[in-house]
Write an enzyme that holds these catalytic residues in place. Structure first.
Site, PDB file in Angstrom:
ATOM      1  N   GLU A  86       0.961  -0.431  -5.108  1.00  0.00           N
ATOM      2  CA  GLU A  86      -0.001   0.635  -5.342  1.00  0.00           C
ATOM      3  C   GLU A  86       0.818   1.918  -5.458  1.00  0.00           C
ATOM      4  O   GLU A  86       1.244   2.501  -4.458  1.00  0.00           O
ATOM      5  CB  GLU A  86      -0.998   0.746  -4.187  1.00  0.00           C
ATOM      6  CG  GLU A  86      -2.119   1.728  -4.490  1.00  0.00           C
ATOM      7  CD  GLU A  86      -2.537   2.581  -3.306  1.00  0.00           C
ATOM      8  OE1 GLU A  86      -3.540   3.298  -3.445  1.00  0.00           O
ATOM      9  OE2 GLU A  86      -1.864   2.543  -2.264  1.00  0.00           O
ATOM     10  N   ASP A  93       0.818  -1.206   0.000  1.00  0.00           N
ATOM     11  CA  ASP A  93       0.000   0.000   0.000  1.00  0.00           C
ATOM     12  C   ASP A  93       0.854   1.260   0.000  1.00  0.00           C
ATOM     13  O   ASP A  93       1.926   1.305   0.601  1.00  0.00           O
ATOM     14  CB  ASP A  93      -0.891  -0.015   1.249  1.00  0.00           C
ATOM     15  CG  ASP A  93      -1.809   1.186   1.328  1.00  0.00           C
ATOM     16  OD1 ASP A  93      -2.686   1.302   0.454  1.00  0.00           O
ATOM     17  OD2 ASP A  93      -1.645   2.003   2.249  1.00  0.00           O
TER      18      ASP A  93
END
Length: 639
Positions: free
Chosen positions: A371, A318
């Protein structure tokens, strides 16, 4: 009262060397709490990294949480690790570490950073818990995982927040347990023809509203849904149903709750001391100090832990963009340049490369996904070529451009044609995953169906064409739960998806469309084999902005494998629209987003077979004359 012994330790010279160097990738085997037997005596070995503490003791159920009763001893090897073996202590009790800060004075209580299991939030204590003894039944899956997860295989991901996918409304609206969710979710994924499941973070976290993205326990599945063995059973069940499991993992920042990692030993241990480096202004969280060797060992070991102990198939890292840039979400004067004067976080870049090299080296057939929303180069290229070493990068640019385009009324789309075609310019610069993720259906952004323009009929047609366009576009696929049933309201982490919407034929039609698109993507090699190679794509026409139309080929190994894709995003019928094709012959429509069984209003193209004509079009000698329904995507294949 059980006594503490200091002559029992699994710690070796190699552990000391690797931990201090920052290359220990299995630190969970010696830090934390471990049930062991020595000299015929059972007990628990405790070890915690707190180099600046003046004193550390274990407090728990077994000593009425009284500091000083079971003190740990600082190792003399310079690791900063405190350790001790408490005799006659077994599995089950809760505990924390009571730490006296370096300046002395009042101490404070902290969780075990290497804890394998915690109390169910909002309680915060670590539990003495063994994760050994689970009997895995996924041997066949693990043997062939490297084939399943290869870049030339279909990767079609269903993104799930485990606490709200489906709830037991009749039992106080409680979420499903790991074992309950495993059976129901696995059946659903198989029925919907998905290949992979992605879980929003299940690493232990205190605040439900963070959705798991502000972590306390980097080595523990959240106790909200069960025990570590329950989560192992969840992964095992997915594997037995042929579903790969990807988990979200957050090494970019951590929660500042006092019982967690923040100022762990009374100093900024895991984070930077200077808030210009150690505090995240966007999320109000702490940023890891990637320049500290022991912190890198902690994080790499966390990723390794999930692969080796829980058989996870992939990790989606993330907020990579926030790691790569020192000025991320900061104004001028709020950040410190690197040693060359630039804004790149050189220590984070080193960490990410070390992470990917380490986990790929030891775990066959896994996937690492980033990401990452910037133009940082070579995110999904090998470290030895100068890349970051990820297997895939989320294509955030595609997601944003595509959704902005589809939110426009069709009459205005011709002025924004570049938002539809720009992703094709760079689509092979990285190995991409195309996400329609949870980020796009929260914070007043509206659900996918509610983003679409027009009346309800047109909203559904637009959504169907969006999902079909995504299936045809090169790149692996990801759809957040609820998108496949056209959920009207925004996602709410406290509530179940609105499954009763499937009583409506239009919503059922979208679900059926997704089911069939997933099967086509899985079964038609042209739609997935060269997702990451340029030879898998060829334009027919990308320039017809006046008609809101693009057409292209997805290509397989043989010309008969090729699929012609025609995307018509205007809300008018086009009769006699001519498309150039590479070869003469018969072409069958194998899919249309406007078929009636999907809730559309067109029957004429359903499995229709068309013959080419010797009419040169789009630089090709042969062409087809098509009737194009409004707001539609067609897949055609040469018979």
């Amino acid at each position: 009262m059980s006594r503490v012994r200091y002559d029992i330790s699994p710690w070796g010279e190699t552990d000391t060397y690797l931990f201090k160097e920052g290359t220990h990738t299995h630190i969970y085997e010696i830090l934390g709490s471990h049930l062991i037997e020595r000299d015929g005596v059972r007990g628990v070995y405790f070890a915690v990294w707190a180099p600046n503490a003046q004193a550390v003791s274990v407090i728990g159920d077994f000593n009425a949480y009284t500091p000083g009763v079971h003190p740990l001893k600082l190792r003399i090897d310079g690791t900063g690790v405190w350790e001790g073996f408490i005799e006659n202590l077994g599995e089950g009790p809760t505990y924390k570490y009571h730490i006296t800060p370096p300046q002395g004075g009042e101490g404070f209580d902290k969780i075990d950073p290497l804890g394998f299991h915690f109390e169910t939030p909002p309680k915060t204590a670590t539990k003495i818990h063994s994760i050994e003894g689970y009997e895995w039944e996924d041997g066949a899956w693990m043997q062939r995982r490297h084939e399943i997860n290869a870049h030339d295989k279909p990767v079609n991901i269903y993104e799930v927040h485990l606490g709200s996918w489906r709830r037991k409304v009749e039992e106080g609206n409680r979420p499903l347990s790991y074992r309950e969710a495993a059976e129901e979710l696995a059946r659903y994924l198989v029925e919907m023809n998905y290949t992979h499941l992605e879980l929003m973070p299940i690493t232990e976290f205190p605040f439900e509203g963070s959705w798991g993205y502000q972590v306390t326990g980097y080595f523990a599945p959240t106790a909200r849904y069960g025990t570590p063995h329950d989560f192992m059973a969840f992964v095992d069940t997915m594997h037995r149903h042929g579903i790969g499991v990807i988990m979200d993992w957050v090494p970019s920042h951590f929660v500042t709750d006092g019982h967690g990692l923040i100022r762990y030993d009374g100093t900024s241990l895991y984070e930077h001391e200077d808030p210009r480096q150690g505090f995240h202004p966007e999320w109000g969280s702490a940023i890891f100090n990637y320049g500290r060797n022991e912190v890198r060992a902690f994080l790499v070991s966390s990723a390794m832990f999930w692969f080796q102990k829980y058989h996870i198939d992939g990790i989606r890292v993330d907020a990579v963009a926030s790691m790569l840039y020192l000025d991320y979400a900061r104004k001028e004067g709020e950040w410190i340049p690197n040693k060359f004067g630039g804004n790149e976080n050189l220590e984070a870049i080193q960490f990410l490369r070390q992470l990917n090299e380490s986990v790929y080296r030891e775990n066959k057939g896994i996937m690492m996904m980033a990401e990452e929303s910037t133009a940082f180069p070579m995110v999904s290229r090998p470290v030895y070529l100068g890349g970051l070493g990820f297997g895939y990068k989320w294509n955030m640019g595609w997601m944003h451009d595509t959704l902005e385009y589809f939110q426009l009324d069709p009459i205005h789309r011709k002025h924004h044609h570049h938002q539809l075609t720009f992703s094709f310019v760079y689509m092979y610069q990285e190995n991409y995953v195309l996400p329609l993720s949870h980020d796009e259906v929260v914070h007043m952004k509206g659900s996918l169906i509610n983003k679409m323009p027009g009346d309800d009929e047109k909203k559904f047609a637009n959504l169907r064409s969006l999902l079909a366009y995504m299936s045809a576009h090169p790149g692996k696929k990801l759809l957040f739960m609820g998108g496949e049933i056209a959920q009207w309201r925004e996602w709410n982490y406290k509530e179940s998806l609105d499954w009763d919407l499937l009583d409506n034929p239009k919503n059922r039609g979208v679900q059926q469309l997704v089911r069939e698109l997933n099967a086509l993507y899985r079964d038609e090699g042209a739609l997935h084999r060269y997702d990451c190679e340029a030879k898998g794509f060829e334009w027919i026409d990308e320039l017809d902005y006046q008609s809101n139309l693009i057409s292209f080929l997805r290509k397989g190994d043989e010309s008969d494998d090729d699929i012609l894709v025609v995307c018509h995003f205007a809300d008018t019928v086009r009769e006699g629209y001519r498309i150039g094709v590479p070869e003469a012959g018969e072409y069958e429509t194998i899919f249309s987003s406007q078929w009636k069984r999907f809730g559309g209003w067109d029957e004429t193209n359903e499995y229709a077979t068309l013959h080419t004509e010797a009419v040169p079009t789009h630089g090709r000698e042969h062409s087809l004359s098509l009737r194009l329904p409004p707001l539609s995507v067609l897949f055609m294949k040469r018979s």
